[in-house]
Design an enzyme around this catalytic site. Sequence first.
Site, PDB file in Angstrom:
ATOM      1  NE  ARG A  90     -29.289  -5.897  -3.327  1.00  0.00           N
ATOM      2  CZ  ARG A  90     -28.798  -5.696  -2.112  1.00  0.00           C
ATOM      3  NH1 ARG A  90     -27.650  -4.971  -1.955  1.00  0.00           N
ATOM      4  NH2 ARG A  90     -29.341  -6.109  -0.939  1.00  0.00           N
ATOM      5  NE  ARG A  91     -19.926  -3.925  -9.570  1.00  0.00           N
ATOM      6  CZ  ARG A  91     -18.890  -3.069  -9.187  1.00  0.00           C
ATOM      7  NH1 ARG A  91     -18.627  -2.488  -8.078  1.00  0.00           N
ATOM      8  NH2 ARG A  91     -17.925  -3.157 -10.319  1.00  0.00           N
ATOM      9  CB  VAL A  93     -18.896 -10.742  -7.187  1.00  0.00           C
ATOM     10  CG1 VAL A  93     -17.681 -11.605  -6.574  1.00  0.00           C
ATOM     11  CG2 VAL A  93     -18.509  -9.159  -7.732  1.00  0.00           C
ATOM     12  CB  SER A 118     -22.008 -18.038   6.808  1.00  0.00           C
ATOM     13  OG  SER A 118     -22.193 -17.551   5.474  1.00  0.00           O
ATOM     14  CE1 TYR A 123     -22.402 -20.888  -1.109  1.00  0.00           C
ATOM     15  CE2 TYR A 123     -23.256 -20.469   1.030  1.00  0.00           C
ATOM     16  CZ  TYR A 123     -22.298 -20.260  -0.103  1.00  0.00           C
ATOM     17  OH  TYR A 123     -21.259 -19.363   0.413  1.00  0.00           O
ATOM     18  CG  PHE A 411     -14.868 -27.814   5.510  1.00  0.00           C
ATOM     19  CD1 PHE A 411     -15.128 -27.171   4.189  1.00  0.00           C
ATOM     20  CD2 PHE A 411     -15.769 -28.614   6.088  1.00  0.00           C
ATOM     21  CE1 PHE A 411     -16.152 -27.564   3.588  1.00  0.00           C
ATOM     22  CE2 PHE A 411     -17.114 -29.125   5.241  1.00  0.00           C
ATOM     23  CZ  PHE A 411     -17.114 -28.253   3.987  1.00  0.00           C
TER      24      PHE A 411
END
Length: 411
Positions: A90-91, A93, A118, A123, A411
Site C-alpha cells: 500500500r505504498r 510499489v 498468482s 493485473y 515462466f
Amino acid sequence: MALEMRVLQADEWDVWYDHLELAFGGVPETPQERKLYKSLTEPERSLGVWDGDTCVGSAGSFDFRLSVPGGAVVPAAGVTMVGVSPTHRRRGVLRSLMRRQLDDIRAGGEPLAVLTASDPAIYGRFGYGIGTYALSLDMDTTRIRLSVPPGTDGVRLRLVDPQQALADCERVYAALLPGRPGMPARRPGWERMPLLDAPGMRDGGSPLKCVVAEREDGEVVGYARYRVKPDWDFTGSDGKVEVNDLDALDPAACAALWRYLFEIDLTWTVRASRRPVDDPVLHLVSDVRRSRPRTRDSLYVRLVDLPAALEARTYGAPADVVLEVEDAFCPWNAGRWRLVADGKGVARCTRTGEPADLELSVRELGSAYLGGITLTSLAAAGLVRELRAGALTEASRAFAGDVAPWLPHGF
C-alpha cells in the site's frame, strides 16, 4: 529513507530473489530451480525497489517470441518475478514497477506483454486480460477406454532418457508452434525448463520419464514426459500417472502416447494439467465425465503497442471496424483505431476520427487477441459495447481462431 528503483545488477540477484521467495510465502525453491532461474534472468530487464540495502519490490521480464493467430511469432515481454515485501504494501510499489516496466517494454519495441498471475485480481487494472485457459484432467482408467484413429498401432513407442531425447522433443515443439497461438518459442536455455526434476519437486513420484513416438523411419513425431506415483491400499495398487508434457505432430502419435499412459501397470489414474482446452484426448475418451475436466485462467495478455500488435496477427474473416479503446494506464493506446483486415493475412490499424463501431478497454482486446475468447462473449458480460449494428459479429468472427490458444509452461 526514500525508496529507490533501479535496474538489477548481476551481483544483486541472490538478494533480489530472496525477496521474491519471501513475497511468495517464504518457502525456498529447490537449488535446481533457483539455478535455472538465475541463468534465465536477464538483469537488464529486471527491476528492484530498495529500502537501503533491503530489496522490497521486484519485477522482471523475459525476451520472448510468442505465437499468434496466423502462425507469426511476435516479440513479447514475458513478465515475471513480480512481488512486494509485506512490510511495504500500500505504498505504490507495485504500481511504480508496472509503470516503469511497461514504459521500458514500449521503448524496447515489444508490442505485447504477457504474464501468468498468482493473484488474478491484480493485473486487470494494469490492462492485462485473460488470453488463454488451461485444462486439467483426472482420468479414471478403470472406467474409461480410448477410441484410437487408424494408424495408431503402427506408431513405435520407445522409452528414453529425457535428457537424451531433448533435441527430438524440441523439434516437435517447434513444429507445433505456428499452429497454436500462445506458445512461447523456446529461447536458448528454456529447453531445460521441462526437465526440472529435483527430488523435492516429485511429491512422491518417480524421476521424470520420457516416451517418444516414432514413424517407421525413426523420425520422432511425438513425446510424453511423465512421472509414476505409486500408491497402495488394502485392495492393492492405486498408482497415478502424472503427465508433464505431451505433444504430437499427428493424430496417430497423439493417440498412441495417451494409450501408453493409460496402460502403465499398477496405475489407475492419469492426471494431466496445463493442457489446451481443445485437447484431442477429450474426443478419444469413452466417458469425458470420468475424466473430470476443469479449466482455469492461464496466460494474461497486454497490448503495449496497440496498432503494431493488431497488425502482427492474422484474422479469420474480413473486417473493417473502428474501435474506441480505453487505456488509462498506457494512454498512447487510447482513442479510436480503424482496423481493416482482409481475412487472408493482411491487416492495417491506424488512428481515425471516424465514428466508433465498438467500445472496449485494452483489457478486452488482450483477452480476444489470441483468438480463444470471443468479443461476443465479452459483450454479453457488458465489457464490449456495439455502436454500429453488425460490427460486433464482424469483429468477433475476425478475431476468433480455429484452435484454442495455449500456454504449455509457466515462466
